[in-house]
Design an enzyme around this catalytic site. Structure first.
Site, PDB file in Angstrom:
ATOM      1  N   ASN A 145       4.630  -2.146  -2.905  1.00 27.70           N
ATOM      2  CA  ASN A 145       3.907  -1.852  -4.145  1.00 27.70           C
ATOM      3  C   ASN A 145       4.280  -0.470  -4.674  1.00 27.70           C
ATOM      4  O   ASN A 145       4.386  -0.266  -5.887  1.00 27.70           O
ATOM      5  CB  ASN A 145       2.395  -1.947  -3.920  1.00 27.70           C
ATOM      6  CG  ASN A 145       1.868  -3.347  -4.156  1.00 27.70           C
ATOM      7  OD1 ASN A 145       2.134  -3.954  -5.183  1.00 27.70           O
ATOM      8  ND2 ASN A 145       1.123  -3.875  -3.193  1.00 27.70           N
TER       9      ASN A 145
ATOM     10  N   ARG B 193      -6.560   2.859   6.109  1.00 29.03           N
ATOM     11  CA  ARG B 193      -7.621   3.742   6.582  1.00 29.03           C
ATOM     12  C   ARG B 193      -8.831   3.591   5.668  1.00 29.03           C
ATOM     13  O   ARG B 193      -8.686   3.387   4.460  1.00 29.03           O
ATOM     14  CB  ARG B 193      -7.172   5.212   6.565  1.00 29.03           C
ATOM     15  CG  ARG B 193      -5.973   5.526   7.434  1.00 29.03           C
ATOM     16  CD  ARG B 193      -6.277   5.403   8.903  1.00 29.03           C
ATOM     17  NE  ARG B 193      -7.351   6.308   9.306  1.00 29.03           N
ATOM     18  CZ  ARG B 193      -7.932   6.265  10.497  1.00 29.03           C
ATOM     19  NH1 ARG B 193      -7.581   5.354  11.379  1.00 29.03           N
ATOM     20  NH2 ARG B 193      -8.878   7.125  10.807  1.00 29.03           N
TER      21      ARG B 193
ATOM     22  N   HIS C 256      -5.863  -5.398  -3.828  1.00 31.38           N
ATOM     23  CA  HIS C 256      -6.265  -6.293  -2.741  1.00 31.38           C
ATOM     24  C   HIS C 256      -5.642  -7.660  -2.991  1.00 31.38           C
ATOM     25  O   HIS C 256      -5.652  -8.151  -4.123  1.00 31.38           O
ATOM     26  CB  HIS C 256      -7.793  -6.409  -2.702  1.00 31.38           C
ATOM     27  CG  HIS C 256      -8.301  -7.250  -1.576  1.00 31.38           C
ATOM     28  ND1 HIS C 256      -8.349  -6.797  -0.274  1.00 31.38           N
ATOM     29  CD2 HIS C 256      -8.765  -8.531  -1.548  1.00 31.38           C
ATOM     30  CE1 HIS C 256      -8.836  -7.752   0.500  1.00 31.38           C
ATOM     31  NE2 HIS C 256      -9.092  -8.811  -0.247  1.00 31.38           N
TER      32      HIS C 256
ATOM     33  N   VAL D 248     -16.073  -1.168   1.244  1.00 32.41           N
ATOM     34  CA  VAL D 248     -14.709  -1.693   1.313  1.00 32.41           C
ATOM     35  C   VAL D 248     -14.527  -2.839   0.316  1.00 32.41           C
ATOM     36  O   VAL D 248     -15.336  -3.775   0.275  1.00 32.41           O
ATOM     37  CB  VAL D 248     -14.390  -2.181   2.744  1.00 32.41           C
ATOM     38  CG1 VAL D 248     -12.986  -2.780   2.804  1.00 32.41           C
ATOM     39  CG2 VAL D 248     -14.519  -1.030   3.734  1.00 32.41           C
ATOM     40  N   ASP D 249     -13.478  -2.750  -0.506  1.00 30.16           N
ATOM     41  CA  ASP D 249     -13.128  -3.798  -1.482  1.00 30.16           C
ATOM     42  C   ASP D 249     -14.286  -4.116  -2.424  1.00 30.16           C
ATOM     43  O   ASP D 249     -14.522  -5.272  -2.780  1.00 30.16           O
ATOM     44  CB  ASP D 249     -12.689  -5.087  -0.764  1.00 30.16           C
ATOM     45  CG  ASP D 249     -11.451  -4.886   0.080  1.00 30.16           C
ATOM     46  OD1 ASP D 249     -10.617  -4.039  -0.280  1.00 30.16           O
ATOM     47  OD2 ASP D 249     -11.309  -5.588   1.104  1.00 30.16           O
TER      48      ASP D 249
END
EC number: 2.1.2.2
Length: 212
Positions: A17, A94, A112, A152-153
């Site tokens: 990416n 991380r 993601h 997270v996400d």
């Protein structure tokens, strides 16, 4: 150039990416400048990509720090010294401390490999995501570029790109198809910010300069 958005890219692995972002910048499709590539893994492929393109690169090995916050403070010291305005996570494995998130409110974005909020959160990374998609029977998958917050996400979605899930798909084949969309999606999201069409947070020490 002052009107170029300054980016720090954080990566733990090969950095495909990152490469897509570099390619779009060098081709003129993305008006931004990468001022730092930082990895927590010595010898990570992303560092070789940075070296090849003469981008400043740094290693901050998390194993050398007694706590997550000490590690994050070293990351922040480099990012601030390089005057990065936007932090792009390119496969950075991380989880940040509250200090880091609070230090860069609304200035960290991530990609993601699924259509969040589905198949996201702690433990959903890499091929585990694609295995979960196949196990769920979903007919469509894709990728999500989103802001990073304390969960997270979880942060607000910037954009998504979709792909079909085919009956013969394996985790590998689905991952390959999604990755192609990731390479498009990340630069599209950065371009929205670089053009000033999407506002990001301000750091009191680094005024965000956008093209009018």
């Amino acid at each position: 150039m002052d009107h170029q958005l300054k980016i720090a890219c954080l990566a733990s692995g090969d950095g495909t990416n990152l490469q897509a972002i570099i390619d779009n910048i060098e081709s003129g499709r993305l008006e931004a400048r990468i001022v730092a590539v930082i990895s927590n893994v010595p010898g990570a492929g992303a560092l070789a990509r940075a070296q090849k393109h003469h981008i400043p690169w740094f290693v901050v090995n998390n194993k050398e720090y007694a706590s997550r916050q000490l590690f994050d403070r070293e990351l922040a010291a480099i990012i601030d010294r390089q005057e990065a305005q936007l932090i792009c996570l390119c496969g950075f494995m991380r989880i940040f401390s509250p200090f880091f998130i609070d230090h860069y409110p609304g200035r960290i974005i991530n990609i993601h490999p699924a259509l969040l909020p589905a198949h996201g959160g702690k433990g959903f990374y890499g091929h585990k995501v694609h295995q979960a998609v196949l196990a769920s029977g979903d007919k469509i998958s894709g990728c999500t570029v989103h802001f990073v917050d304390q969960e997270v996400d979880h942060g607000p979605t910037i954009l998504q790109r979709t792909v079909p899930v085919l009956p013969e798909d394996t985790a590998d084949s689905l991952a390959d198809r999604v990755l192609k969309e990731e390479h498009l999606a990340y630069s599209q999201a950065i371009a929205l910010i670089a053009r000033g069409e999407l506002k990001i947070g301000l750091n009191k020490n680094i005024p965000l300069k956008m093209r009018p």
